[in-house]
Design an enzyme around this catalytic site. Sequence first.
Site, mmCIF file in Angstrom:
data_model
loop_
_atom_site.group_PDB
_atom_site.id
_atom_site.type_symbol
_atom_site.label_atom_id
_atom_site.label_comp_id
_atom_site.label_asym_id
_atom_site.label_seq_id
_atom_site.Cartn_x
_atom_site.Cartn_y
_atom_site.Cartn_z
ATOM 1 C CG ASN A 5 20.988 -7.583 96.000
ATOM 2 O OD1 ASN A 5 22.110 -8.092 95.882
ATOM 3 N ND2 ASN A 5 19.880 -8.206 95.664
ATOM 4 C CE LYS A 12 16.400 -5.340 92.973
ATOM 5 N NZ LYS A 12 16.032 -6.745 92.850
ATOM 6 N NE ARG A 80 20.403 -11.646 98.025
ATOM 7 C CZ ARG A 80 20.561 -12.191 96.826
ATOM 8 N NH1 ARG A 80 20.953 -11.440 95.818
ATOM 9 N NH2 ARG A 80 20.311 -13.449 96.638
ATOM 10 C CG HIS A 169 15.651 -18.047 97.086
ATOM 11 N ND1 HIS A 169 15.299 -19.042 96.222
ATOM 12 C CD2 HIS A 169 16.121 -17.033 96.326
ATOM 13 C CE1 HIS A 169 15.548 -18.655 94.973
ATOM 14 N NE2 HIS A 169 16.050 -17.445 95.015
ATOM 15 C CG LEU A 198 7.633 -21.297 92.407
ATOM 16 C CD1 LEU A 198 6.321 -21.817 91.829
ATOM 17 C CD2 LEU A 198 8.683 -22.404 92.427
ATOM 18 N N GLY A 199 10.938 -17.780 91.222
ATOM 19 C CA GLY A 199 11.332 -16.625 90.408
ATOM 20 C C GLY A 199 12.238 -17.152 89.315
ATOM 21 C CG ASN A 200 14.905 -15.324 86.132
ATOM 22 O OD1 ASN A 200 14.698 -16.191 85.282
ATOM 23 N ND2 ASN A 200 14.914 -14.037 85.875
ATOM 24 N N GLY A 201 15.406 -17.684 89.858
ATOM 25 C CA GLY A 201 15.901 -18.748 90.723
ATOM 26 C C GLY A 201 14.687 -19.281 91.461
ATOM 27 N NE ARG A 230 20.602 -20.346 89.247
ATOM 28 C CZ ARG A 230 20.188 -19.670 90.323
ATOM 29 N NH1 ARG A 230 19.862 -20.305 91.430
ATOM 30 N NH2 ARG A 230 20.100 -18.367 90.286
ATOM 31 N NE ARG A 273 6.828 -11.946 82.151
ATOM 32 C CZ ARG A 273 7.428 -10.928 82.762
ATOM 33 N NH1 ARG A 273 6.719 -9.932 83.186
ATOM 34 N NH2 ARG A 273 8.731 -10.911 82.912
ATOM 35 C CD GLU A 322 5.132 -12.145 94.473
ATOM 36 O OE1 GLU A 322 4.925 -11.068 93.885
ATOM 37 O OE2 GLU A 322 6.126 -12.350 95.198
ATOM 38 C CD GLU A 373 14.685 -12.120 97.761
ATOM 39 O OE1 GLU A 373 14.371 -11.931 96.577
ATOM 40 O OE2 GLU A 373 15.580 -12.894 98.111
HETATM 41 P P1 ADP Z 1 14.270 -12.983 90.199
HETATM 42 O O1 ADP Z 1 14.687 -14.351 90.647
HETATM 43 O O2 ADP Z 1 15.077 -12.459 89.058
HETATM 44 O O3 ADP Z 1 14.029 -11.995 91.325
HETATM 45 P P2 ADP Z 1 11.400 -12.747 89.817
HETATM 46 O O4 ADP Z 1 10.933 -13.134 91.180
HETATM 47 O O5 ADP Z 1 11.241 -11.350 89.379
HETATM 48 O O6 ADP Z 1 12.863 -13.263 89.532
HETATM 49 O O7 ADP Z 1 10.614 -13.698 88.769
HETATM 50 C C1 ADP Z 1 10.895 -13.673 87.418
HETATM 51 C C2 ADP Z 1 10.031 -14.719 86.734
HETATM 52 O O8 ADP Z 1 8.647 -14.430 86.983
HETATM 53 C C3 ADP Z 1 10.204 -14.749 85.226
HETATM 54 O O9 ADP Z 1 10.282 -16.101 84.775
HETATM 55 C C4 ADP Z 1 8.921 -14.126 84.731
HETATM 56 O O10 ADP Z 1 8.548 -14.619 83.470
HETATM 57 C C5 ADP Z 1 7.943 -14.610 85.785
HETATM 58 N N1 ADP Z 1 6.686 -13.847 85.745
HETATM 59 C C6 ADP Z 1 6.495 -12.533 86.036
HETATM 60 N N2 ADP Z 1 5.208 -12.200 85.795
HETATM 61 C C7 ADP Z 1 4.580 -13.317 85.340
HETATM 62 C C8 ADP Z 1 3.252 -13.630 84.889
HETATM 63 N N3 ADP Z 1 2.302 -12.713 84.882
HETATM 64 N N4 ADP Z 1 3.000 -14.896 84.502
HETATM 65 C C9 ADP Z 1 3.965 -15.830 84.495
HETATM 66 N N5 ADP Z 1 5.221 -15.608 84.887
HETATM 67 C C10 ADP Z 1 5.533 -14.370 85.307
#
Ligand code: ADP
Length: 397
Positions: A5, A12, A80, A169, A198-201, A230, A273, A322, A373
Amino acid sequence: MLVLNSGSSSIKYRLFDMPAGTSLAGGLIERIGESRGRLEHRSRGDVLEREQRVPGHAEGFALLLELLEGEGAPAAIGHRVVHGGDRFRAAALIDPGVREAIRARTHLAPLHNAANLTGIDAALAACPGVPQVAVFDTAFHQTMPPRAWRYAIPDAWYVRHAVRRYGFHGTSHGYVAREAAGFLDRDPGSLSLVVLHLGNGASAAAVQNGRSVDTSMGLTPLEGLVMGTRSGDLDPAVHAYLARRARLSPDEVDTALNEASGLKGLCGENDMREVERRAANGDERAELALDVFCYRARKYVGAYAAAMGALDALVFTAGIGENSAAVRRRICAGLGVLGLSLDEARNAAPGPLPAAVHAADSRVAALVIATDEELAIARETVACLENESPPPSPQQS
Ligand code: ADP
């Protein structure tokens, strides 16, 4: 199987033993081109971290090959690639034509595709005989019907400039949807799912009978859900309004919507978090950010259930999906109307993933599934190579 990636200043990587999918090693080379690069390499429980100058992607790739030397040369490489436009409905074996097609779509994702190509070129130069496959973030969503991917805009914008919804995604949504079917012991071809990545994106996908029928990201990954930085959906008139009212240039508005909006725009913090911690301590801006994030996601679940006319399971994945019981609880509040109710105790502590977190009498399942991924890219690479060189046909008797 090596999976890469490549970002604009990073690579990565993960090495897998296929078809088992066992992860043998992996790591990250960062700050490529800067005065002090950084390397993190994990292999068989050992972690190697060091700072070292890495002038370019070619040197970065040579470095990771060196680190992986003990594992033997990779038999294939999966890359990727963020944007495949409407040309790629599946992963593709990289030849000069495919490379050129990726380059020709760089305007659709300028930073990402250009960086992905740099990684591809470094790998092609260093491993000329090794088959390499491009796995596109957009490909899984190419099954969407036109009513989901067309914007109601002047036709010429679509015809001349390819302005339409593509979705991203896709590798994650496809992987998680297949994992969900396996977990439910159901044929993917008989399921209607909403996947919330639901991640950063962040994005939602409606996956019916194993195919994406709608997704929340559009021409770019800015549309849809509220994300870390975003905005997601907003009135398209905001651009012109801010240009006139605040004298912002198109690039300034674009940058602010991508980098200073979402959770960060609402409460100054993009790490969920930290947002949750502040909200729990009575911080009103953090509470509002959490509320807007979850409300937007819940609206998409309702919209996609209606779009599919059915809903068997809601699937949560990626960092927030997750790990955050509070976000899952808030999104599911009110989804009783669709026949989904959570089991509060299971949701609070789902245990090892994949896990079901719905109540025993819930008509719709709620699942928490870990996305991977890189593994998904490795599997798509294997599938692509098998399609490219079908086994010899059986002897005719
Ligand atoms: P990316 O899009 O960078 O791959 P990730 O899938 O790693 O992102 O998700 C990152 C997000 O997940 C961040 O907002 C982080 O705060 C959140 N996150 C990770 N662990 C927890 C947790 N235990 N509780 C709440 N949010 C979490």
